[in-house]
Design a protein around this motif. Sequence first.
Motif, PDB file in Angstrom:
ATOM      1  N   GLY A 242       0.767  -1.235   0.000  1.00 36.02           N
ATOM      2  CA  GLY A 242       0.000   0.000   0.000  1.00 36.02           C
ATOM      3  C   GLY A 242       0.798   1.285   0.000  1.00 36.02           C
ATOM      4  O   GLY A 242       0.252   2.354   0.296  1.00 36.02           O
ATOM      5  N   ARG A 243       2.071   1.212  -0.343  1.00 36.20           N
ATOM      6  CA  ARG A 243       2.900   2.423  -0.411  1.00 36.20           C
ATOM      7  C   ARG A 243       4.053   2.186  -1.370  1.00 36.20           C
ATOM      8  O   ARG A 243       4.318   1.053  -1.776  1.00 36.20           O
ATOM      9  CB  ARG A 243       3.452   2.799   0.961  1.00 36.20           C
ATOM     10  CG  ARG A 243       4.417   1.785   1.575  1.00 36.20           C
ATOM     11  CD  ARG A 243       5.136   2.366   2.776  1.00 36.20           C
ATOM     12  NE  ARG A 243       5.963   1.401   3.480  1.00 36.20           N
ATOM     13  CZ  ARG A 243       7.212   1.071   3.139  1.00 36.20           C
ATOM     14  NH1 ARG A 243       7.769   1.605   2.047  1.00 36.20           N
ATOM     15  NH2 ARG A 243       7.897   0.206   3.853  1.00 36.20           N
ATOM     16  N   TRP A 244       4.723   3.274  -1.723  1.00 37.33           N
ATOM     17  CA  TRP A 244       5.938   3.174  -2.515  1.00 37.33           C
ATOM     18  C   TRP A 244       7.087   2.662  -1.643  1.00 37.33           C
ATOM     19  O   TRP A 244       7.116   2.912  -0.419  1.00 37.33           O
ATOM     20  CB  TRP A 244       6.325   4.546  -3.058  1.00 37.33           C
ATOM     21  CG  TRP A 244       5.482   5.032  -4.201  1.00 37.33           C
ATOM     22  CD1 TRP A 244       4.205   5.522  -4.123  1.00 37.33           C
ATOM     23  CD2 TRP A 244       5.854   5.078  -5.583  1.00 37.33           C
ATOM     24  NE1 TRP A 244       3.766   5.866  -5.373  1.00 37.33           N
ATOM     25  CE2 TRP A 244       4.755   5.617  -6.294  1.00 37.33           C
ATOM     26  CE3 TRP A 244       7.013   4.728  -6.282  1.00 37.33           C
ATOM     27  CZ2 TRP A 244       4.775   5.813  -7.671  1.00 37.33           C
ATOM     28  CZ3 TRP A 244       7.033   4.927  -7.654  1.00 37.33           C
ATOM     29  CH2 TRP A 244       5.932   5.457  -8.343  1.00 37.33           C
ATOM     30  N   GLY A 245       8.022   1.976  -2.266  1.00 33.29           N
ATOM     31  CA  GLY A 245       9.243   1.604  -1.572  1.00 33.29           C
ATOM     32  C   GLY A 245      10.170   2.798  -1.416  1.00 33.29           C
ATOM     33  O   GLY A 245      10.034   3.810  -2.127  1.00 33.29           O
ATOM     34  N   ARG A 246      11.098   2.675  -0.498  1.00 37.02           N
ATOM     35  CA  ARG A 246      12.093   3.727  -0.260  1.00 37.02           C
ATOM     36  C   ARG A 246      13.467   3.241  -0.712  1.00 37.02           C
ATOM     37  O   ARG A 246      13.781   2.054  -0.573  1.00 37.02           O
ATOM     38  CB  ARG A 246      12.129   4.097   1.219  1.00 37.02           C
ATOM     39  CG  ARG A 246      10.827   4.671   1.758  1.00 37.02           C
ATOM     40  CD  ARG A 246      10.968   5.148   3.197  1.00 37.02           C
ATOM     41  NE  ARG A 246      11.224   4.045   4.115  1.00 37.02           N
ATOM     42  CZ  ARG A 246      10.273   3.341   4.733  1.00 37.02           C
ATOM     43  NH1 ARG A 246       9.001   3.617   4.523  1.00 37.02           N
ATOM     44  NH2 ARG A 246      10.587   2.363   5.562  1.00 37.02           N
TER      45      ARG A 246
END
Length: 279
Positions: A242-246
């Motif tokens: 549910g989010r972008w990777g860092r």
Amino acid sequence: MPPQPPSHLPRLHDKTALITGASSGIGRAIAIAYASHGTKLVVCADLRPDAHGNANTPEDKEKTHDLINKRYGEGRAVFVRCDVAEARGWEEVVSEAVRRAGRLDVLVNNAGVGEHNYPRLHLMDEAIWDKTMAVNARGVFLGCKYALVQFLKQPPHPSGDRGWIINIASTFGINGFTGGHGPYCASKAACLNLSKSIALDYAADKIHCNAICPGFTQSAMTEATFKDEAANAGRLAATPWGRWGRPEEIAAAAVFLASEDSSFVTGVGLPVDGGYLAM
């Protein structure tokens, strides 16, 4: 007194690492992570040293090698200009690493290109294909070639290993993706399968070769995508986490694959993708 945990050297103690595309994004994060884990020298290779992309703090604007030297001590990092698609540049950057540190232990082929909103293939200019393959496939081939030459002629590392190659591929090298990404998908599939072939050909020489397959990761290269409301929503919907990777999360995998913790690991394409490939 409770038992004390064992004392360990940093995971990359005294290793010399060369990282392409080190000025921003994933390459920058890997360079900084390597320095934090005790590398002797980090060679930051890129077309230019200036940090680019998101800058939330004054440190984000600092050149990668300057930031490493400030944090971990002078002489721990150096910038060397390198066009990864040119053999001459590779000869020079590997020679500089060896001149400064006496050997090369780790190569990270991270430099890559991939634009936002390419047309579909029948409308695509051949120059887009040529540029993408030159950097993402030819560049990886050349980096591996010149690193392997150096690995084979230097004494083994104290662990018995001769070298570690980590190629930054992509989940797009395993699955295709819509939106004019044909050249990028093809180039990353080449990167991934070249990594497997090298792993097999050089296992007897105790040279590791692995790939990392990032999912949707926020970096300078993907900035246009995550700032595009519709494109951003599509990427989030496709990622179970549910989010972008860092970039730092890709860097953590690169630390593992360059360390003795991966002593029996070679020929893998490691997804770091928030579950994208499990869908």
